[in-house]
Design an enzyme around this catalytic site. Structure first.
Site, PDB file in Angstrom:
ATOM      1  CD  GLN A  38      -2.631   1.114   2.681  1.00  0.00           C
ATOM      2  OE1 GLN A  38      -2.143   0.689   3.719  1.00  0.00           O
ATOM      3  NE2 GLN A  38      -3.883   1.519   2.589  1.00  0.00           N
ATOM      4  N   GLY A  39       0.770   2.064  -1.048  1.00  0.00           N
ATOM      5  CA  GLY A  39       1.527   3.308  -1.115  1.00  0.00           C
ATOM      6  C   GLY A  39       0.662   4.494  -0.732  1.00  0.00           C
TER       7      GLY A  39
ATOM      8  CB  SER B 118       1.961   6.811   5.207  1.00  0.00           C
ATOM      9  OG  SER B 118       0.805   6.608   5.961  1.00  0.00           O
TER      10      SER B 118
ATOM     11  CD  GLU C 211      -5.717   0.139   6.611  1.00  0.00           C
ATOM     12  OE1 GLU C 211      -5.817   1.052   5.768  1.00  0.00           O
ATOM     13  OE2 GLU C 211      -4.662  -0.128   7.202  1.00  0.00           O
TER      14      GLU C 211
ATOM     15  CB  SER D 252      -3.409   8.334  14.691  1.00  0.00           C
ATOM     16  OG  SER D 252      -4.031   9.600  14.577  1.00  0.00           O
ATOM     17  CG  ASN D 253      -6.836   5.115  18.499  1.00  0.00           C
ATOM     18  OD1 ASN D 253      -6.772   4.515  17.418  1.00  0.00           O
ATOM     19  ND2 ASN D 253      -7.074   4.515  19.629  1.00  0.00           N
ATOM     20  CD  GLU D 254      -3.873  10.609  18.840  1.00  0.00           C
ATOM     21  OE1 GLU D 254      -3.697   9.802  17.894  1.00  0.00           O
ATOM     22  OE2 GLU D 254      -3.410  10.421  19.974  1.00  0.00           O
TER      23      GLU D 254
END
Lengths: 292, 402
Positions: free
Chosen positions: B128-129, B131, B246, B387-389
């Site tokens: 997976q490209g 980030s 995902e 992220s969870n944020e």
């Protein structure tokens, strides 16, 4: 110790100097203490056993007299700095049941004595510990140090304060690195530190660092008759605070935080090991409240 | 959870159980249990994939016309639960769960016939490209540039956290095809052949010592225009479709509950050092009980979402809720596991793999040896896939209207 933590110094100062040194000092065993201090002889304390978990009085290893010698049998686990040690100080039971506080003695055993079987392995922080089997290991009766389990009390207290101070140093390292990271890393066109959720998490971490520092200072200043209790409390408090700050530091660094490329992960791993110095936070907490 | 299953669901469950008992080799169970990292190695995952493919059960997340099973959401749940209970290897999500459904949904007929079957057979492994070093949570700011040149794009940039790039034949890549529009509108979804000049893969070692992710450098790499999925500039829409898959669409709770059950058994054999087993220690068993309640609630939340899917609704922001709960619950479980093993939980072997004949001898027990690397790797769960944020921001914005 705080400075060692801040510098992420990977040396067994606690395991090979403070812990065995305090025990030898208390026993007046200068013959071994001097080479330990000089760094010519590496000494490690072999006390923990798997069945004991964190119960210091649980000693299944036995020491039986045979003429003017003593025969030691048992298995010690998680012997910190035990892989490279020249001399082991082994706790062994001379009388009583496995969990009795009375009847425990400490014996100096050369690491290469016949019947000593060492298995070295790495801990999370990269240090080398050992699981050591003693099978019919014969030492002179004079190898016994004066003192019983109570002689471990100042060792545990000193080690707990030292571990707490090193964890405090690691916390400041983590905190400073993370603060600088959230100020410089930009996402969504602004620094991470400009988001309120990040500000609050960093503030929580700041509070923990300051409170941890106060506990360490408090224990360091405690009068001798209250030192063991204060050190247990400081260690329980700092261990939990340090793990929280370490987890925050990893999360704030995002993907980079979980790699082996930053000091962040190394500091977390060192804190994990220090947090178990003579038991976990719960064990230290119990010592703190029972002694009150 | 059996009470809500129909007779035919229970029959299906027995069929899955019988299949797992007969067809899942012990070697693969050991491989799954002996893997401290997030993903199993292809040598374990691909063998299980072939066994499932032969049975016709591999692509259960795909439409029937592309090899899907046509299972109801409850059947999918039963299948995943039974797999978790049997210690079946988790399947690589990259092809099966991520790019596969994207190609099935947005791909051209040529793309479907070229890529989908090879995902199922395991002939093509994917990475997976998404980030980039400067674009993590703020994915839309990505800088990898694709410039059209006839029937190709020339792609330049850097991708990071690329899971299994070192095994991959293909990368699905978000690249900027138009720098002059607002960030989200200038992104396209390209399929890039990894076996070509200009691709450099740098391993990134995790803090437990595992090599799962990489940084990938793309220098004048070619992507055929026919391998663009969707229209030029449609990449962000496709990326979000993929991210929702995902984050959700399958069940995390069965594995977490199976893990807690395993820990409970182990804790009964773990000495407390005071009186009896650690599993009977009040504080420890209360912590276990709290985690179990959280896992049971998550299981029901997942079943409720499945119920909505069964009525034809799309997975939406609930996937953020599931990801939030599942990731932090997993971290709490892995942290308690480290603590359960006492001093033995501190060991961190540097050798890999930790299963099979070559694996290093553990101190104490195999589960104790796995606890620390699993815990360290597990810190990534609240970071990857958004992220969870970021998940909290999504919920605050789209669910709560804040």
């Amino acid at each position: 110790m705080e400075a060692l933590g801040r510098g992420l110094v990977a040396e067994p100062v606690l395991d090979a100097a403070i812990i065995p040194g305090t025990l030898l000092d208390g026993a007046g065993a200068t013959a071994l203490l001097d080479p330990l201090m000089a760094g010519t002889t590496l000494v490690a304390l072999a006390h923990a056993e798997r069945e004991a978990r964190y119960n210091l009085a649980h000693v299944g290893t036995t020491a039986r007299p045979r003429g003017d010698t003593v025969v030691i049998d048992g298995i010690k686990s998680a012997v910190l700095a035990g892989g490279a040690a020249d001399v082991l100080i082994v706790s062994a039971r001379q009388s009583g049941g496995t969990r009795d506080r009375d009847g425990i003695g400490f014996f100096q055993v050369p690491a290469d004595a016949p019947g000593v079987d060492r298995r070295s392995y790495r801990l999370a922080d990269g240090s080398v510990a050992a699981e050591i089997a003693f099978r019919g290991v014969e030492v002179a009766a004079s190898a016994q140090l004066p003192g019983d389990l109570d002689s471990l009390t100042p060792v545990v207290a000193t080690a707990r304060l030292a571990a707490a101070a090193e964890m405090l140093g690691l916390m400041t390292l983590l905190f400073d690195n993370t603060l600088s990271y959230v100020k410089t890393r930009t996402q969504f066109g602004q620094s991470l530190g400009s988001f309120q959720v990040i500000q609050h998490r960093m503030t929580d971490a700041y509070v923990l660092v300051e409170q941890a520092r106060s506990q360490v200072v408090r224990a360091a200043l405690a009068p001798a008759d209250d030192f063991a209790r204060a050190a247990a409390g400081a260690k329980a408090f700092v261990a939990e605070a340090a793990l929280t700050v370490a987890h925050t530091a990893v999360q704030m660094h995002g993907g980079m935080g979980v790699t082996d490329e930053l000091v962040i992960g190394h500091a977390l791993k060192r804190i994990r090991v220090l947090a178990l110095t003579f038991g976990d936070a719960t064990a230290a907490l119990d010592d703190y409240r029972r002694a009150a | 959870m059996d009470m809500s299953f129909s007779a035919s669901d229970l029959g299906f469950r027995d069929e899955v159980r019988a299949f797992l008992a007969a067809e899942l080799p012990q070697r693969l169970r050991d491989g799954m249990n002996g893997t401290p990292s997030v993903f199993v190695e292809p040598e374990i995952g691909l063998e299980w994939q072939r066994i499932l493919h032969a049975r016709g059960w591999l692509a259960y997340q795909w439409p029937v016309e592309h090899g899907g099973t046509g299972w109801t959401p409850v059947q999918r749940y039963i299948f995943e639960k039974e797999c978790a209970l049997a210690d079946a290897p988790s399947l690589s999500v990259l092809g099966l769960k991520l790019v596969g459904p994207v190609i099935a949904h947005y791909g051209t007929p040529a793309q479907k016939s070229r890529f989908l079957d090879r995902i199922l057979t395991g002939e093509d492994l994917w990475c997976q490209g998404y980030s980039e070093p400067g674009s993590g949570s703020d994915l839309a700011s990505l800088k990898t540039r694709a410039i059209r040149n006839g029937d190709k794009y020339i792609v330049n940039g850097t991708k990071i956290w690329t899971t299994h790039a070192h095994y991959a034949d293909w990368m699905f890549c978000l690249a900027r095809t138009d720098p002059d529009v607002k960030p989200q509108a200038g992104i396209s979804f390209l399929l890039i052949d990894m076996k070509q000049p200009g691709i450099t893969i740098r391993p990134i070692i995790g803090m437990a010592g595992d090599h799962e992710v990489n940084q990938v450098f793309l220098d004048d790499v070619e992507a055929l225009v026919e391998n663009r999925v969707g229209e030029e500039g449609q990449g962000w829409t496709i990326a979000k479709f993929l991210l929702e898959n995902e984050r959700g669409g399958s069940c995390a709770a069965p594995r977490l509950i199976a893990e807690l059950d395993r820990m409970e058994r182990l804790s009964l054999a773990q000495p407390s050092g005071i009186n009896g087993a650690l599993g009977h220690d009040t504080e420890f068993s209360r912590r276990m009980a709290r985690l179990k309640l959280e896992a049971e609630a998550l299981e029901m939340t997942e079943l409720r979402v499945l119920g909505e899917l069964a009525q034809g609704r799309k997975p939406g922001p609930q996937t953020s809720l599931i990801k939030l709960v599942a990731s932090s619950l997993r971290q709490h479980i892995d942290e308690l596991a480290v603590e359960m093993f006492g001093y033995d939980g501190l060991q961190l072997a540097t050798e890999r793999p930790l299963y099979g004949n070559e694996s290093p001898e553990p101190i104490g027990s195999k589960p104790a040896q796995l606890a620390m690397p699993t815990y360290l790797n597990s810190r990534a769960w609240t970071i990857f896939g958004g992220s969870n944020e970021v998940q909290k921001n999504i919920i605050a914005k789209t669910v709560l209207g804040l």
